[in-house]
Design a protein around this motif. Sequence first.
Motif, PDB file in Angstrom:
ATOM      1  N   THR A  87      53.888  12.327  56.977  1.00  0.00           N
ATOM      2  CA  THR A  87      54.571  13.555  56.602  1.00  0.00           C
ATOM      3  C   THR A  87      55.062  13.483  55.176  1.00  0.00           C
ATOM      4  OG1 THR A  87      55.347  13.782  58.884  1.00  0.00           O
ATOM      5  CG2 THR A  87      56.429  15.142  57.221  1.00  0.00           C
ATOM      6  N   GLY A  88      54.588  14.395  54.340  1.00  0.00           N
ATOM      7  CA  GLY A  88      55.162  14.560  53.014  1.00  0.00           C
ATOM      8  C   GLY A  88      56.384  15.451  53.126  1.00  0.00           C
ATOM      9  N   ASN A  89      57.428  15.134  52.359  1.00  0.00           N
ATOM     10  CA  ASN A  89      58.662  15.907  52.490  1.00  0.00           C
ATOM     11  C   ASN A  89      59.346  16.205  51.161  1.00  0.00           C
ATOM     12  OD1 ASN A  89      59.636  13.403  51.798  1.00  0.00           O
ATOM     13  ND2 ASN A  89      60.565  12.981  53.796  1.00  0.00           N
ATOM     14  N   GLY A  90      58.569  16.166  50.085  1.00  0.00           N
ATOM     15  CA  GLY A  90      59.141  16.520  48.799  1.00  0.00           C
ATOM     16  C   GLY A  90      59.803  15.366  48.070  1.00  0.00           C
ATOM     17  N   GLU A 189      54.105  18.942  41.945  1.00  0.00           N
ATOM     18  CA  GLU A 189      53.030  18.778  42.916  1.00  0.00           C
ATOM     19  C   GLU A 189      52.504  20.139  43.370  1.00  0.00           C
ATOM     20  OE1 GLU A 189      52.148  15.585  46.361  1.00  0.00           O
ATOM     21  OE2 GLU A 189      54.029  16.672  46.593  1.00  0.00           O
ATOM     22  N   LYS A 190      51.200  20.217  43.480  1.00  0.00           N
ATOM     23  CA  LYS A 190      50.534  21.422  43.993  1.00  0.00           C
ATOM     24  C   LYS A 190      49.773  21.040  45.248  1.00  0.00           C
ATOM     25  CE  LYS A 190      46.709  23.065  42.122  1.00  0.00           C
ATOM     26  NZ  LYS A 190      45.754  23.705  41.187  1.00  0.00           N
ATOM     27  N   ILE A 191      49.855  21.884  46.279  1.00  0.00           N
ATOM     28  CA  ILE A 191      49.205  21.611  47.557  1.00  0.00           C
ATOM     29  C   ILE A 191      48.181  22.700  47.838  1.00  0.00           C
ATOM     30  CG2 ILE A 191      49.585  21.227  50.024  1.00  0.00           C
ATOM     31  CD1 ILE A 191      52.533  20.636  49.283  1.00  0.00           C
ATOM     32  N   SER A 192      46.974  22.298  48.222  1.00  0.00           N
ATOM     33  CA  SER A 192      45.900  23.248  48.493  1.00  0.00           C
ATOM     34  C   SER A 192      45.162  22.866  49.767  1.00  0.00           C
ATOM     35  CB  SER A 192      44.893  23.276  47.332  1.00  0.00           C
ATOM     36  OG  SER A 192      45.519  23.508  46.094  1.00  0.00           O
ATOM     37  N   ALA A 193      44.506  23.840  50.360  1.00  0.00           N
ATOM     38  CA  ALA A 193      43.619  23.600  51.501  1.00  0.00           C
ATOM     39  C   ALA A 193      42.185  23.630  51.000  1.00  0.00           C
ATOM     40  CB  ALA A 193      43.835  24.649  52.572  1.00  0.00           C
ATOM     41  N   ILE A 194      41.413  22.589  51.309  1.00  0.00           N
ATOM     42  CA  ILE A 194      40.022  22.521  50.892  1.00  0.00           C
ATOM     43  C   ILE A 194      39.184  22.058  52.083  1.00  0.00           C
ATOM     44  CG2 ILE A 194      40.630  22.009  48.489  1.00  0.00           C
ATOM     45  CD1 ILE A 194      39.835  19.083  49.073  1.00  0.00           C
ATOM     46  N   LYS A 217      49.401  15.885  41.718  1.00  0.00           N
ATOM     47  CA  LYS A 217      50.764  15.540  41.318  1.00  0.00           C
ATOM     48  C   LYS A 217      50.787  14.917  39.937  1.00  0.00           C
ATOM     49  CE  LYS A 217      52.635  11.967  43.304  1.00  0.00           C
ATOM     50  NZ  LYS A 217      53.111  11.129  44.411  1.00  0.00           N
ATOM     51  N   ILE A 218      51.745  15.352  39.135  1.00  0.00           N
ATOM     52  CA  ILE A 218      52.036  14.715  37.854  1.00  0.00           C
ATOM     53  C   ILE A 218      53.423  14.089  37.971  1.00  0.00           C
ATOM     54  CG2 ILE A 218      52.199  14.984  35.350  1.00  0.00           C
ATOM     55  CD1 ILE A 218      50.731  17.661  35.675  1.00  0.00           C
ATOM     56  N   SER A 219      53.507  12.793  37.755  1.00  0.00           N
ATOM     57  CA  SER A 219      54.780  12.076  37.861  1.00  0.00           C
ATOM     58  C   SER A 219      55.296  11.729  36.472  1.00  0.00           C
ATOM     59  CB  SER A 219      54.611  10.789  38.674  1.00  0.00           C
ATOM     60  OG  SER A 219      54.112  11.083  39.970  1.00  0.00           O
ATOM     61  N   ILE A 227      53.463   9.914  33.482  1.00  0.00           N
ATOM     62  CA  ILE A 227      53.017   8.542  33.755  1.00  0.00           C
ATOM     63  C   ILE A 227      51.742   8.527  34.594  1.00  0.00           C
ATOM     64  CG2 ILE A 227      53.609   6.463  35.095  1.00  0.00           C
ATOM     65  CD1 ILE A 227      56.468   6.834  34.214  1.00  0.00           C
ATOM     66  N   GLU A 228      51.627   9.469  35.504  1.00  0.00           N
ATOM     67  CA  GLU A 228      50.522   9.447  36.473  1.00  0.00           C
ATOM     68  C   GLU A 228      50.081  10.866  36.792  1.00  0.00           C
ATOM     69  OE1 GLU A 228      50.075   8.431  41.270  1.00  0.00           O
ATOM     70  OE2 GLU A 228      51.995   8.978  40.362  1.00  0.00           O
TER      71      GLU A 228
END
Length: 247
Positions: A87-90, A189-194, A217-219, A227-228
């Motif tokens: 589970t991702g939670n932000g 972070e951007k979330i998409s359905a593919i 995601k850009i960190s 950085i990433e």
Amino acid sequence: MLAVELETKVDPNKNIALYLQVKDILIKRIQEKIWAPNSLIPTEQELMEEFNVSRTTLRQAITILVQEGLLEKKQGKGTIVKSQQLTGNGRLKGFAEEAIEKGLTPKSKLLRIECKKDLYHEKSLLDIPENEEVLVIERIRFADSEPIAIERTCWPSHIGKLFENQDLDRAKFYEILEENGIILKRAKEKISAINATLYEADLLGIRGGEALLETEKISYGLDDRAIEFSKVKFRSDKYHYNIELTR
């Protein structure tokens, strides 16, 4: 075995409903992997005899765990332990951290590592000069030996040097950064359905065209420099995202 029996004894004199005591025992066995994911739990009759409870009490406990996604009833087979979804939670965490929090064992398999100069989109996101290289690392991420995601991370060359002598089948990137005094502050972070390509499906053990959850995601570090940049494609049956909204 005796220690487990002593720890999991149902006590009718406790000020806790019997079905809740049974539920807690079942959860503990799942968490401690006494019952492995995808395995059948003992039959109702066996559990009734073990806990000395009625069928109604036992079914109340099992029903709760089915509703909570820990158990699943299979027609004609019985009740099985469900594989736990990540589970991702932000929160700004790595895959390994998320897996460990769920009681799962994270692993990786390196697919590719190379330095590239022609990744202009990634360079712009990471604010890297055109003449510099980007280190690209691609891995399959596993939880309890089950493939969960395909991960592609891109790093500025001065950051990428930290990973040169690491075992990338085991490396936890964020731990390595912190050991070298690089602290992550925030991320976008951007979330998409593919849909999975045939190649991706083969790596993840699913059918081509199945739905994937893709995160980009850009960190950023404490100095607000990128950085990433990561792109991760998760199996949608093994990963979901929770976001709490307020108003």
